[in-house]
Design a protein around this motif. Sequence first.
Motif, PDB file in Angstrom:
ATOM      1  N   ALA A  24      33.046  17.929  67.380  1.00 28.82           N
ATOM      2  CA  ALA A  24      33.505  19.188  67.962  1.00 28.82           C
ATOM      3  C   ALA A  24      33.132  19.275  69.439  1.00 28.82           C
ATOM      4  O   ALA A  24      33.923  19.752  70.261  1.00 28.82           O
ATOM      5  CB  ALA A  24      32.911  20.366  67.193  1.00 28.82           C
ATOM      6  N   TRP A 303      35.855  21.705  62.411  1.00 23.19           N
ATOM      7  CA  TRP A 303      35.760  23.026  63.029  1.00 23.19           C
ATOM      8  C   TRP A 303      35.441  24.167  62.065  1.00 23.19           C
ATOM      9  O   TRP A 303      35.369  25.313  62.485  1.00 23.19           O
ATOM     10  CB  TRP A 303      37.038  23.317  63.811  1.00 23.19           C
ATOM     11  CG  TRP A 303      37.026  22.610  65.146  1.00 23.19           C
ATOM     12  CD1 TRP A 303      36.322  22.981  66.252  1.00 23.19           C
ATOM     13  CD2 TRP A 303      37.696  21.406  65.483  1.00 23.19           C
ATOM     14  NE1 TRP A 303      36.517  22.080  67.269  1.00 23.19           N
ATOM     15  CE2 TRP A 303      37.360  21.106  66.832  1.00 23.19           C
ATOM     16  CE3 TRP A 303      38.547  20.549  64.804  1.00 23.19           C
ATOM     17  CZ2 TRP A 303      37.852  19.978  67.503  1.00 23.19           C
ATOM     18  CZ3 TRP A 303      39.038  19.429  65.466  1.00 23.19           C
ATOM     19  CH2 TRP A 303      38.691  19.157  66.793  1.00 23.19           C
ATOM     20  N   TYR A 321      29.780  25.014  66.037  1.00 21.49           N
ATOM     21  CA  TYR A 321      30.539  26.265  66.152  1.00 21.49           C
ATOM     22  C   TYR A 321      30.764  26.626  67.612  1.00 21.49           C
ATOM     23  O   TYR A 321      31.881  26.976  68.022  1.00 21.49           O
ATOM     24  CB  TYR A 321      29.808  27.393  65.435  1.00 21.49           C
ATOM     25  CG  TYR A 321      30.371  28.766  65.744  1.00 21.49           C
ATOM     26  CD1 TYR A 321      31.653  29.116  65.332  1.00 21.49           C
ATOM     27  CD2 TYR A 321      29.620  29.696  66.461  1.00 21.49           C
ATOM     28  CE1 TYR A 321      32.172  30.370  65.630  1.00 21.49           C
ATOM     29  CE2 TYR A 321      30.121  30.947  66.760  1.00 21.49           C
ATOM     30  CZ  TYR A 321      31.402  31.283  66.337  1.00 21.49           C
ATOM     31  OH  TYR A 321      31.928  32.521  66.642  1.00 21.49           O
ATOM     32  N   GLY A 324      33.443  24.511  69.080  1.00 23.77           N
ATOM     33  CA  GLY A 324      34.769  24.937  68.662  1.00 23.77           C
ATOM     34  C   GLY A 324      35.242  26.156  69.438  1.00 23.77           C
ATOM     35  O   GLY A 324      36.404  26.237  69.871  1.00 23.77           O
ATOM     36  N   HIS A 346      37.549  31.253  65.800  1.00 27.46           N
ATOM     37  CA  HIS A 346      38.265  29.982  65.653  1.00 27.46           C
ATOM     38  C   HIS A 346      38.173  29.382  64.246  1.00 27.46           C
ATOM     39  O   HIS A 346      39.183  28.911  63.715  1.00 27.46           O
ATOM     40  CB  HIS A 346      37.762  28.981  66.693  1.00 27.46           C
ATOM     41  CG  HIS A 346      38.521  27.700  66.689  1.00 27.46           C
ATOM     42  ND1 HIS A 346      39.878  27.642  66.928  1.00 27.46           N
ATOM     43  CD2 HIS A 346      38.115  26.411  66.450  1.00 27.46           C
ATOM     44  CE1 HIS A 346      40.286  26.386  66.846  1.00 27.46           C
ATOM     45  NE2 HIS A 346      39.238  25.630  66.554  1.00 27.46           N
TER      46      HIS A 346
END
Length: 388
Positions: A24, A303, A321, A324, A346
């Motif tokens: 990510a 994600w 997180y 993302g 997201h």
Amino acid sequence: MTGRGRSPSGAGGAGLVRGLAATAVAGAVHAAVNAALLRRPPDRPPPVRRPVTVVVPVRDEEAQVSGCLTAVLAQQGVPDLSVVVVDDGSTDGTAAAVRAVDDPRVRLVAAGDPPPGWLGKPHACARGAAGGADDGVLVFVDADVRLFPDAVAGAVAVLEAHRLDLVSPWPRPLTGTPAERLVQPLGPWLWVTTLPVRVAERSPRPSLTAANGQFLVVTRAAYAAAGGHAAVRGEVIEDVALARAVKRAGGRAVPVDGSRLAACRMYEGWPALRAGYTKSLWGSVGGSPAATVAVAAGLTAVWVLPPVAALRGSRAGLAGYAAGVASRAVSAAATGSRVWPDSLAHPLSVLLFDVLLAGSVAGRRRGTLSWRGRPVGRRPPARETMAG
């Protein structure tokens, strides 16, 4: 997860979260690089020296087509402009709304029923693109798109300045309802985060591209060399397939920043959004439901799983997180979407995408997919071939 990022199942689970979080982070860095390298139109594009034909395929677009044509006809710096509106079997007042536009540059064409093997939109686009000067430019615009005054001149300027054959200026996504705000920005986010735009621009590989049929600009020469829409006659996602066909023919096709050129509210509300995405998501990766499901599983792992781990105290999950959110925010800023607070949701966006994808794949397997009264995406009797 514990505060040190370890799961009850041991170091294996913590290692997985760290790996996903690192992916990510890499996606966020890649999005930032892409945002900096994205081709953008000049602030004051030069006049277009070539003839331009704008093709507007319509099917039951009575509420949208007049606004679309008003914007198209207001284009600046396009002295040789013609507009072909192709009525793809509308049952409402679309044709009457087009006839009410008093401008000699506008021509209304009835598409007729698609021949065997053709879907409606590729057939309508092919009808609209027929004829015209060999040195001209084709612009495909959906009825729900509103071009800004320099849209065509700006897109052609990018096309010519960088010796491209097809550009897809991604319109600024307009959203109203929570479902729209969650889902609509995912389109540009996907390619901003995963597609190396400058590599894709130079690479001959058809799989390295992205496109949006809401607003496509292509030279007639490249369009003819690729076989036009006849080459993608049965593709439910004909825009990406056309960009790939251009690359197969030796051309260069790439998405560019269209946030200053056009805007589009693609679907209004959850029912329209669900119907629109359900008809086509199954084929969003190479025309293959299996490949699409595999890609969606990867997106969900990268994600969604780290944020879930973050809720259980994982620092690596929290980093995933945050990455993302960062990738979503960078993409939104680069393509004209709302940045805050939407980017914070997201993971929910990705999960809602999964819901839409599941419905699309299920409809594809059952053969029940349709769009505005016309079946799409039925499984062919012969062995299916993949685009790309």
